[in-house]
Scaffold this motif. Structure first.
Motif, mmCIF file in Angstrom:
data_model
loop_
_atom_site.group_PDB
_atom_site.id
_atom_site.type_symbol
_atom_site.label_atom_id
_atom_site.label_comp_id
_atom_site.label_asym_id
_atom_site.label_seq_id
_atom_site.Cartn_x
_atom_site.Cartn_y
_atom_site.Cartn_z
ATOM 1 N N LEU A 190 13.223 2.486 -0.294
ATOM 2 C CA LEU A 190 12.552 1.264 -0.738
ATOM 3 C C LEU A 190 12.679 1.186 -2.254
ATOM 4 O O LEU A 190 12.382 2.154 -2.952
ATOM 5 N N VAL A 191 13.105 0.042 -2.754
ATOM 6 C CA VAL A 191 13.320 -0.134 -4.190
ATOM 7 C C VAL A 191 12.654 -1.422 -4.661
ATOM 8 O O VAL A 191 12.744 -2.451 -3.985
ATOM 9 N N GLY A 192 11.985 -1.360 -5.807
ATOM 10 C CA GLY A 192 11.368 -2.574 -6.344
ATOM 11 C C GLY A 192 10.712 -2.304 -7.688
ATOM 12 O O GLY A 192 10.904 -1.232 -8.281
ATOM 13 N N ARG A 229 11.880 -8.631 -6.774
ATOM 14 C CA ARG A 229 12.861 -8.285 -5.746
ATOM 15 C C ARG A 229 12.586 -6.901 -5.185
ATOM 16 O O ARG A 229 12.452 -5.927 -5.924
ATOM 17 N N LEU A 230 12.520 -6.846 -3.864
ATOM 18 C CA LEU A 230 12.208 -5.610 -3.160
ATOM 19 C C LEU A 230 13.322 -5.354 -2.162
ATOM 20 O O LEU A 230 13.722 -6.282 -1.451
ATOM 21 N N SER A 231 13.839 -4.133 -2.085
ATOM 22 C CA SER A 231 14.850 -3.889 -1.060
ATOM 23 C C SER A 231 14.523 -2.665 -0.225
ATOM 24 O O SER A 231 13.975 -1.686 -0.726
ATOM 25 N N LYS A 259 1.621 1.612 2.748
ATOM 26 C CA LYS A 259 1.548 0.988 4.067
ATOM 27 C C LYS A 259 2.689 1.446 4.961
ATOM 28 O O LYS A 259 2.490 1.742 6.149
ATOM 29 N N VAL A 279 5.866 -10.434 -6.616
ATOM 30 C CA VAL A 279 6.326 -9.036 -6.548
ATOM 31 C C VAL A 279 7.728 -8.836 -7.098
ATOM 32 O O VAL A 279 8.091 -7.729 -7.474
ATOM 33 N N GLY A 320 4.707 -2.684 -6.830
ATOM 34 C CA GLY A 320 4.847 -3.703 -5.797
ATOM 35 C C GLY A 320 5.490 -3.235 -4.513
ATOM 36 O O GLY A 320 5.541 -3.982 -3.537
ATOM 37 N N ILE A 321 5.992 -2.006 -4.482
ATOM 38 C CA ILE A 321 6.651 -1.502 -3.266
ATOM 39 C C ILE A 321 5.583 -1.065 -2.268
ATOM 40 O O ILE A 321 4.792 -0.181 -2.586
ATOM 41 N N PRO A 322 5.537 -1.657 -1.073
ATOM 42 C CA PRO A 322 4.460 -1.293 -0.130
ATOM 43 C C PRO A 322 4.722 0.026 0.581
ATOM 44 O O PRO A 322 4.802 0.082 1.800
ATOM 45 N N SER A 377 0.299 -8.069 -6.665
ATOM 46 C CA SER A 377 0.761 -8.273 -5.285
ATOM 47 C C SER A 377 0.224 -7.178 -4.373
ATOM 48 O O SER A 377 -0.237 -7.444 -3.251
ATOM 49 N N PRO A 424 3.855 -7.444 -9.798
ATOM 50 C CA PRO A 424 3.987 -6.487 -8.699
ATOM 51 C C PRO A 424 2.685 -5.757 -8.382
ATOM 52 O O PRO A 424 2.346 -5.552 -7.215
#
Lengths: 423, 423
Positions: free
Chosen positions: B292-294, A289-291, B136, A287, B131-133, B304, B301
């Motif tokens: 949320l950042v990605g 980098r996720l923040s 969910k 994935v 890729g940012i969940p 994923s 991503p």
């Protein structure tokens, strides 16, 4: 969806926030029924009337009560009553939802075993980073990833103190005293400023992301007491920011867990997370980098996390396709998407001709467009002079009318460009 | 945990990434077995050998195959084969996992109805923000919240173009041409730069967060084609940044959905999200503001997100307490938490005495500490002169030995302060 009977032990700010949701009109009220409560003081004034709910002087008795399906532990502390009550609930086969990071960081392995033996679940979204659903993101959203590292700002008190020291140039002791006065730091701030609280949370993240059970004892802990304004200033000179970084990562076949002040690059996703906020950065394959950034503590954010866990437990069956927080809402779609109130940016291009600016400002004033800023750049081309302005908050519809009149007046050489402002 | 038999339609970059995870050593391989595939070209070279998997020339036949439990749709497009195949899978009572934002934004309501009638699920984490969940997070993590607004940068191509225009001062057309050469923009960029792609994603977020079914037709769409360097420059002068913001919010009893260039305040969580990244900001009660950042696109991503949905579907029973991506790992906890390699910040305080600096640099050189920067501030107090230095990457253990020798040499008036640097 099964309605769960829940017992809540601990009715402080978080417990109070949870009661409000449980007796509100939202999805938690549909998912649970509060059938028992326990707290230190029975008589205290509360936002929600609890007189009809069974009262337990002893949280352990509540945990074992046949009238509850889920025990919600909001007392805190790694030993004593909280531990005993959680053990009793699990032994009785009841699910546990808890915000207790110290308990899980220090006794997580034993509690997980007890839960498995009794077919019970433990949910703990609220234990790490408050309202940020990072446990769910790691366990479920990123379930297919290989996690290389998880780092974060996990203690809002330390982040508030470092931010204030940075902004004001004052020392640790002075800023801590202010933070205590403002309620951002406890009377005894040791657990926060020593890094231990962040370490408890990191132990949980590390277990989920990198592997094993929570291992708080193996953690390297360093607090922020030694940081001075000169360090924050020097960091800025180096193009960096100082944060109390909690980090777990792989190093060969080892996992390295530490909480320590760290100099982050200015464009690191955590570098500009200021004040009492929390943040978590996940580095993973595939994935990337996720923040995630949000409120790490407080009644609302913590209650949000506890309630999310409870709603999850109530969904034994699946959820409808577009179910979500909006599921109970019946709203009309707005026509045209015009904003009822916003500040706006407007870029016009006009010929360099006497009286043009006056015509524009007169027309805008006539339409009650209140100008906040007005920039006229030196023209590169006298036939197309750019003018940029921003407005005070107003209806987009009214602004469009004003711009429509400008177009008809023949003072514009191209269509205006319009953008809203967001804070 | 049930092992799901999955059929994958579409073996482009995302399908290829998913195959790698399904035939790898991680949790997806344990959760699924690929029992059928379909793609445009059978003979193409692929990273994973698919010769033993049943091949379907017709995705609709794969969708109906009795050999699959879940149909994974990675073809794209709101009409034609993708739509027919998804409808066939749902009609046959099979779950669908899809990355197809256009299909859900335009036909989501009808597909949700078909799913409910046949006891099937549709999962679509990959359809929004890669890729940012975030699906969910909204549906489950924030299930107890009242969502006031969701805004985001949902199109990486537009964000890349705006970032490049901002940095280089060049115009839209020139930067777009570069982006096409670099693979950040399609040969026909209309879907991206017009805001339609972001609009498809926003329609899905809006349904979940604010309510109703996805309603792409009601959306206000504005692209980035009219933005010029002067707008980015003016925004900076105003302390703001221009982003193509997708936003859904409540306005009275209406929901307002729009995709349009917007001036964000400099400290808005999205303002500094640059390049091809995606970001989502959720404003909700009681959790507050969450961001949320990605990575919003790309094989890794997106795979994923698809894999997360598949693992979710395989977990009909509950998960062990600390299960997560790290669950299959057996790593040792590192002793002491010393970093094997990092740059470090060191703050020393020394007396203002001839030869002190030389003694320090000699000792550091002897221990092979390579200095990256060295700051000596004008002393406020000649008995306590601060020296700040940063090192090249090195073992923390070696640095501690060097600092130990400095302490023994009696050139320091207080214990050194040491912090790692992170990028």
């Amino acid at each position: 969806m099964a309605v769960l009977r829940i017992g809540i032990a601990g009715l402080g700010t978080v417990g109070g926030g949870l009661l409000k949701l449980a007796f509100g009109r939202g999805p938690l009220a549909a998912a649970v029924r509060v059938t028992g409560v326990s707290a230190r003081t029975k008589g205290r004034a509360r936002d929600v009337d609890i007189s009809a709910i069974a009262w337990f002087d002893d949280p352990v008795a509540l945990a074992k009560s046949p009238e509850i399906d889920v025990f919600v532990e909001l007392m805190g502390g790694s030993e004593g009553t909280a531990r005993k009550a959680v053990e009793a609930a699990l032994a009785a086969g009841k699910h546990v939802v808890t915000a207790n990071k110290a308990l899980l960081a220090e006794h997580g392995a034993a509690l997980a075993k007890l839960a498995a033996q009794n077919g019970a679940e433990i949910r703990y979204e609220a234990a790490v980073a408050g309202g940020i659903p990072v446990i769910k993101a790691l366990r479920e959203g990123l379930a297919a990833n290989h996690i290389n590292a998880v780092s974060g700002v996990l203690n809002g008190t330390c982040n508030y103190i470092l931010t204030e020291m940075d902004v004001s140039g004052r020392g640790f002791a002075a800023v801590l005293a202010d933070a205590q006065r403002l309620g951002y730091a406890e009377a005894d701030p040791t657990l926060d400023v020593s890094g231990a609280d962040a370490g408890h949370k990191l132990a949980i993240l590390s277990a989920i992301a990198i592997g094993g059970a929570p291992n708080f004892a193996a953690m390297r802990l360093e607090g922020i007491q030694a940081i001075e304004p000169i360090d924050l200033e020097s960091a800025k000179f180096l193009g960096r920011r100082v944060k109390l970084l909690a980090k777990t990562s792989r190093q060969g076949d080892q996992v390295v867990q530490s909480v320590r002040p760290t100099l982050l690059a200015q464009d690191h996703p955590i570098a500009r997370v200021n004040g009492p906020l929390n943040a978590v950065v996940i580095d993973a394959d595939p994935v990337g980098r996720l923040s995630l950034v949000g409120a790490g503590a407080g009644a609302g954010p913590t209650a949000s996390a506890v309630a999310g866990d409870l709603i999850d437990l109530s969904h034994e069956d699946s959820r409808p396709v577009f179910s979500g927080p909006g599921q109970s809402q019946t709203l009309q779609a707005a026509k045209g998407g015009l904003l009822a109130s916003s500040k706006f940016y407007v870029r016009l291009r006009v010929p360099d001709r006497a009286g043009t600016i006056a015509k524009i400002t007169d027309t805008l004033a006539k339409h009650l467009v209140s100008i906040e800023s007005f920039l006229q750049k030196p023209p590169e081309d006298a036939a197309r002079v750019p003018i940029v302005l921003t407005t005070q908050p107003m209806a987009e519809h009214d602004l469009l009318e004003a711009l429509g009149e400008l177009s008809r007046l023949d003072v514009l050489v191209e269509a205006p460009v319009l953008m809203p402002l967001e804070d």
